[in-house]
Design a protein around this motif. Structure first.
Motif, PDB file in Angstrom:
ATOM      1  N   GLU A 824       9.841   1.957   0.132  1.00 23.33           N
ATOM      2  CA  GLU A 824      10.113   3.124   0.957  1.00 23.33           C
ATOM      3  C   GLU A 824       8.992   3.404   1.948  1.00 23.33           C
ATOM      4  O   GLU A 824       9.244   3.811   3.085  1.00 23.33           O
ATOM      5  CB  GLU A 824      10.342   4.355   0.070  1.00 23.33           C
ATOM      6  CG  GLU A 824      11.681   4.368  -0.653  1.00 23.33           C
ATOM      7  CD  GLU A 824      12.849   4.413   0.322  1.00 23.33           C
ATOM      8  OE1 GLU A 824      12.710   5.006   1.418  1.00 23.33           O
ATOM      9  OE2 GLU A 824      13.901   3.824   0.012  1.00 23.33           O
ATOM     10  N   THR A 825       7.738   3.209   1.531  1.00 23.80           N
ATOM     11  CA  THR A 825       6.629   3.518   2.437  1.00 23.80           C
ATOM     12  C   THR A 825       6.659   2.646   3.671  1.00 23.80           C
ATOM     13  O   THR A 825       6.490   3.137   4.798  1.00 23.80           O
ATOM     14  CB  THR A 825       5.293   3.340   1.697  1.00 23.80           C
ATOM     15  OG1 THR A 825       5.243   2.023   1.108  1.00 23.80           O
ATOM     16  CG2 THR A 825       5.135   4.393   0.592  1.00 23.80           C
ATOM     17  N   ALA A 828       9.641   3.564   5.926  1.00 21.03           N
ATOM     18  CA  ALA A 828       9.417   4.757   6.750  1.00 21.03           C
ATOM     19  C   ALA A 828       8.570   4.417   7.978  1.00 21.03           C
ATOM     20  O   ALA A 828       8.820   4.933   9.080  1.00 21.03           O
ATOM     21  CB  ALA A 828       8.746   5.837   5.918  1.00 21.03           C
ATOM     22  N   ARG A 829       7.580   3.530   7.811  1.00 25.36           N
ATOM     23  CA  ARG A 829       6.721   3.170   8.940  1.00 25.36           C
ATOM     24  C   ARG A 829       7.522   2.383   9.985  1.00 25.36           C
ATOM     25  O   ARG A 829       7.343   2.579  11.195  1.00 25.36           O
ATOM     26  CB  ARG A 829       5.524   2.358   8.453  1.00 25.36           C
ATOM     27  CG  ARG A 829       4.543   3.175   7.611  1.00 25.36           C
ATOM     28  CD  ARG A 829       3.277   2.389   7.344  1.00 25.36           C
ATOM     29  NE  ARG A 829       2.324   3.187   6.567  1.00 25.36           N
ATOM     30  CZ  ARG A 829       2.111   3.033   5.271  1.00 25.36           C
ATOM     31  NH1 ARG A 829       2.773   2.096   4.605  1.00 25.36           N
ATOM     32  NH2 ARG A 829       1.244   3.799   4.645  1.00 25.36           N
TER      33      ARG A 829
END
Length: 1013
Positions: A824-825, A828-829
């Protein structure tokens, strides 16, 4: 004239039907008498003048052109028959043939060809004399039926024996075999001929062909020639048939049929004993058991033939029959009688052999009872029809009056059959349909009128039909269409004419091909059909299957697909039993075979897909993303290694894609929803596969501490608009700590190399062709810098490329991007970079010019798209997508909500944000849905382009239905009108405004990159 005196009442002789021909016959007879010597000439004239003799000659001359020709060609023979009786003439003929050895034994004749020709002449002349002798005995009524058929059979047996002896002697002289007995080369030769059917039962009819099977024992034959023993006997078989049936100036001997041998389409004309025994033990069918009841060695090594039949007894006579075997035996009759309740019995044109109430029904009545009871009652193992009827009555299997009625009917019908054939020596069984022909037969049979004959025949046929029907009155129809469905007969070796008619009525354009193929199934040519149980089940399934295939809209293509499906089954009983227990499943398979060639191919390659059709929920609303991921993880829980993972994924993916395809076929899901389903399946696969590939790689190269990788979906996958055949357009983006030197495994790799290899491994896992097929094709041309760029991009490089180097077409492609797999991280980026890219201000004129220019280039690449190329044709899918992507990029800096990966959602957002007039948005959305329905259905059903001129009606109907049109012409009209509207909108929004712009530089990359989207 002893024979004439044996005719107790000359009025029983038939009157001449054609008085004129009779007069001509008498005139020519007297002319021939003048050509004979004094004694014979006087006898000929006396015969014509004698009341009984004249009546006999009139019966011949006025009814049978063939017997007339025989009489006038050889008047001495006829005089001998009258003087000494037909028995003596026939005995002399048989003695001559049975003693025939071909010249001087094994000693070489002047010429093998001359010897063969001499024997052929002798046989043909003997055949004419035998025909005349038996015909006169029959017409005069001095011989009973069994003596008539027995005499015809004895002559055929002697003729075959004479030819076999000659051919074996010729083979000896040629140094190919060494006989055990030079004076009789057939003795102990190991080669024998079985007489089948009426010949084997000594029930040959007047103009019958003869059914033979030729066998040889390689262990018993002393073969000394070149080539193989099989080649030798194959040539012998061909020579045997030629010598018997070739028409010369002297006529022919017998039409000869070798097709009752095991699997005649794929076996040589003469078989080894061992091959035959293996066939009968493993693949022999119940109709072949019925045929073998009448088998009898008639030529060659008789003792070897008798030994062979003894070895076949366990196959032929079974003491215990299971229910399925009895059903299959009954089905032989039911196939023949599938037309019961259809056409009514008539006289004119009726076939007394194959028609209702005919000879075949009496024979099958007898044979089916023999197959069921003969294993436990040896007394029922007779080959003669009437004798077996008596034995069935004696053993209590049938009532006495049934046996009496059928015996009487059999005699009457055989007498009718003989008269029909005597007229012109024609192999016919049909009563003439014309009044004159009907009157001729009635007269020749001695009836005073056509009405009298018709009444007798109808009574006889009705009796047989009633008794025949009573025997199997509880048996279900095998026509597949109820009582009036027509014949569907696939036993034996020949096409049943009524079956071909039924298949044509069902819609098959090639009924003979269908009939031959079904017989091939029953011969066990496919692995799935080699067990007796599989063939028994197939017997029951075939009528319903053919009826369902006939309703498919493309019966012949559907049948071929089913044949391929059957040919690839590893075993037949499980799947055929499934069909038997689930008739709806068989109808579904027929629907797929006839309507969806591509799905049919999938079924042929993976029959196990049918298991899914029977599971609960197969036709329910398709599962969502989480349900699919859980289902896939449950399936992968059984994987033992990485190869297992790949195979399980392929099976799971194939099952799910098949489910979507079937629901599209059934109209349960449209093109837009199906596209989303296909994309969700791909998401589940990639999300499950990527971490497992990473784990597999980690065993050797370790992991990158603090690193991660995302798979970004683009194109149809990213826009959730996939078809059944879509590739996966993707790119890889990774992130790692700035100071990370590389992976930490036994064989560490630099970060860039590590993620490039990880990306390549993911591609390989998706595209590798295993025993379970391939998951997807992968297209990486949309990654930064296209094919020249790195396989995986770092997050920084991806952001820098989009900000500084990407061209307009790449940002258009980015509108369809979404992260399909990864943490997810990082996700998101990546999404933040995409949002920043879309949020930057653009030069509207440059954007418009770039998009218009790229559309021109694509149009040049596809200069002449077909009507059904709804992607590239003007006003098609590309024009809709280009409008959406142009407006998304133009409006995104001020209205970020308009950028949506799915084009329908993007158009709706543009409308809601006021960037697109509602009527235009409605036109474009309707067009997009239409193009996706049509394209989705075409890719589902076909592997190649769609050709409406050759397309099946069912396929056209499916296309129209998928597009919510009443028929195919309406669909074409809708496509044309929709394309015109889209093109008008594209021209108004893009093409014409771009043309009004001042000349600009080329804002796009090379043509290769542009069209690589």
């Amino acid at each position: 004239m002893s024979f004439l005196s044996s005719i107790s009442d000359c009025t029983q002789l038939p009157l001449p039907f054609d008085a004129h021909q009779a007069a001509i016959g008498f005139e020519r007879w007297r002319e021939r008498a003048a050509e004979l010597d004094a004694e014979r000439g006087a006898a000929a004239r006396a015969l014509a003048d004698d009341p009984t003799g004249g009546r006999l000659l009139g019966a011949i001359f006025g009814n049978s052109p063939f017997l007339t020709q025989c009489s006038l060609h050889d008047p001495a023979c006829l005089l001998g028959i009258v003087r000494d009786g037909p028995e003596r003439i026939l005995a002399e003929l048989l003695d001559g043939l049975n003693g025939q050895l071909t010249g001087d034994g094994i000693a070489a004749p002047a010429s093998e060809d001359e010897a063969a020709a001499a024997l052929m002449r002798r046989l043909r002349r003997a055949k004419q004399r035998a025909a005349l002798a038996v015909g006169i005995a029959d017409i005069a009524g001095t011989w009973p039926l069994d003596r008539i058929t027995g005499a015809l059979s004895a002559f055929a047996e002697a003729a075959v024996g004479a030819v076999v002896r000659r051919l074996l002697a010729a083979g000896t002289r040629a140094g190919q075999i060494e006989p055990a007995h030079e004076a009789a080369p057939e003795r102990s030769s190991g080669f024998f001929v079985l007489g089948m059917g009426k010949l084997g039962a000594r029930e040959l009819n007047y103009s019958s062909d003869i059914d033979l099977i030729l066998f040889y024992d390689p262990e018993a034959i002393r073969f000394t020639g070149r080539g193989s023993v099989q080649q030798f006997f194959a040539r012998l078989a061909r020579d045997l048939v030629r010598m018997l049936e070739e028409r010369t100036a002297d006529g022919y001997v017998f039409r000869t049929d070798l097709r009752l041998r095991p699997d005649p389409a794929s076996t040589p004309p003469a078989l080894s004993v061992q091959a035959a025994l293996t066939y009968y033990e493993s693949t022999g069918q119940n109709w072949e058991r019925a045929a073998m009841i009448k088998a009898r060695p008639i030529a060659g090594d008789i003792s070897a033939g008798e030994s062979f039949l003894r070895e076949l007894r366990p196959f032929l006579w079974r003491k215990h029959l299971d229910f399925a075997a009895i059903q299959d035996i009954h089905s032989i009759k039911r196939q023949i009688a599938a037309h019961r309740g259809g056409d009514r019995i008539a006289v004119a044109g009726h076939n007394v052999k194959l028609g209702r109430g005919g000879i075949r029904e009496i024979e099958f009545f007898v044979q089916t009872q023999q197959l069921i009871w003969g294993g436990r009652m040896p007394e029922l193992r007779s080959s003669a029809t009437c004798d077996t009827l008596r034995r069935l009555a004696e053993t209590g299997r049938i009532a006495d009056d049934v046996a009496d009625e059928l015996i009487e009917a059999y005699g009457f019908l055989r007498r009718v059959e003989h008269r029909l054939q005597m007229i012109d020596d024609a192999q016919t069984h049909a009563i003439p349909a014309d009044p004159a022909g009907l009157a001729h037969v009635a007269t020749f049979l001695g009836f005073p009128s056509v009405d009298a004959f018709s009444g007798a025949l109808c009574d006889c046929l009705a009796t047989v039909e009633r008794r025949y029907g009573e025997l199997f009155e509880e048996a279900p129809s095998l026509s597949g269409q109820g009582d009036d469905g027509g014949n569907l007969v696939f036993t034996g070796i020949e096409d049943d004419p009524a079956t071909l008619d039924t298949l044509a009525t069902l819609g098959f354009a090639e009924p003979a091909f269908v009939s031959a193929t079904v017989r091939g199934w029953h011969h066990g040519r496919y692995r799935a059909m080699r067990s007796q149980r599989a063939r028994e089940i197939m017997t029951e399934l075939v009528p319903g299957l053919l009826t369902s295939l006939g309703r498919s809209g493309e019966p012949d293509g559907a049948f071929r697909h089913f044949d391929q499906f059957l040919g690839r089954l590893p075993a037949g009983v499980p799947i055929l039993s499934l069909f038997q227990a689930n008739p709806g499943l068989l109808a579904f398979v027929a629907e797929v075979m006839g309507s969806a060639p591509r799905l049919a191919q999938q079924l042929a390659e993976r029959p196990i897909l049918l298991d899914g059709v029977l599971t609960a929920g197969f036709f329910d609303t398709l599962p969502g993303p989480m349900e699919l991921e859980v289902d896939l993880e449950n399936a992968l829980a059984t994987a033992r290694d990485f190869q297992d993972v790949l195979d399980i994924m392929r099976r799971w993916c194939g099952d799910r894609k098949f489910q979507v395809g079937v629901q599209m076929l059934r109209g349960l899901v449209g093109g837009e929803a199906a596209g989303a389903c296909f994309a969700t399946i791909a998401d589940a696969v990639v999300r499950a596969l990527a971490p497992r590939v990473a784990d597999d790689m980690a065993r050797t190269h370790g992991t990158v501490p603090g690193g991660s990788l995302c798979v970004v979906a683009l194109g149809a996958w990213g826009g959730r608009a996939m078809t059944a055949t879509s590739d996966l357009d993707m790119l890889f983006v990774y992130e790692a700590p700035p100071d990370c030197p590389g992976s930490d495994g036994e064989r560490p790799l630099p970060v860039t190399t590590y993620y490039a290899r990880l990306g390549q491994r993911i591609i390989n896992a998706l595209t590798a062709l295993t025993g379970e097929g391939r998951l997807y094709e992968v297209d990486m041309r949309l990654r930064p810098s296209g094919n020249s760029g790195p396989l995986a991009s770092s997050l920084e490089a991806f952001e820098r490329y989009q900000r500084e180097s990407a061209w307009t077409w790449e940002h258009m492609a980015l509108t369809r991007a979404r992260v399909a797999a990864g943490p997810e991280t990082l996700r998101a980026r990546i999404e933040a970079i995409e949002a920043a890219t879309f949020g930057r201000p653009r030069d509207p004129a440059r954007l418009l010019a770039d998009i218009a220019d790229m559309r021109r280039r694509i149009a040049a690449e596809h200069a002449k798209p077909g009507f059904w190329d709804v992607k590239h044709r003007r006003g098609g899918l590309i024009d809709v997508e280009f409008i959406a992507q142009y407006l998304e990029l133009r409006e995104a800096p001020g209205r970020p909500g308009v950028v949506r990966a799915n084009t329908v959602e993007a158009l709706s957002a543009l409308r809601d944000e006021g960037a697109l007039p509602p009527p235009v948005a409605a036109d474009l959305i309707d067009a997009l849905l239409l193009w996706r329905r049509v394209r989705g259905m075409l890719t589902l059903l076909l592997d190649g382009p769609f050709d409406e001129d050759t397309a099946a009606p069912a396929l056209k109907a499916l296309l129209a239905q998928s597009a919510q049109c009443v028929d195919f012409p309406s669909l074409k009209t809708k496509i044309s009108a929709t394309a015109d509207r889209v093109l008008a909108h594209f021209q108004a929004l893009v093409e014409h405004p771009a043309a009004d712009l001042p000349s600009t530089g080329d804002g796009n990359r090379t043509h290769q990159q542009e069209t690589g989207r």
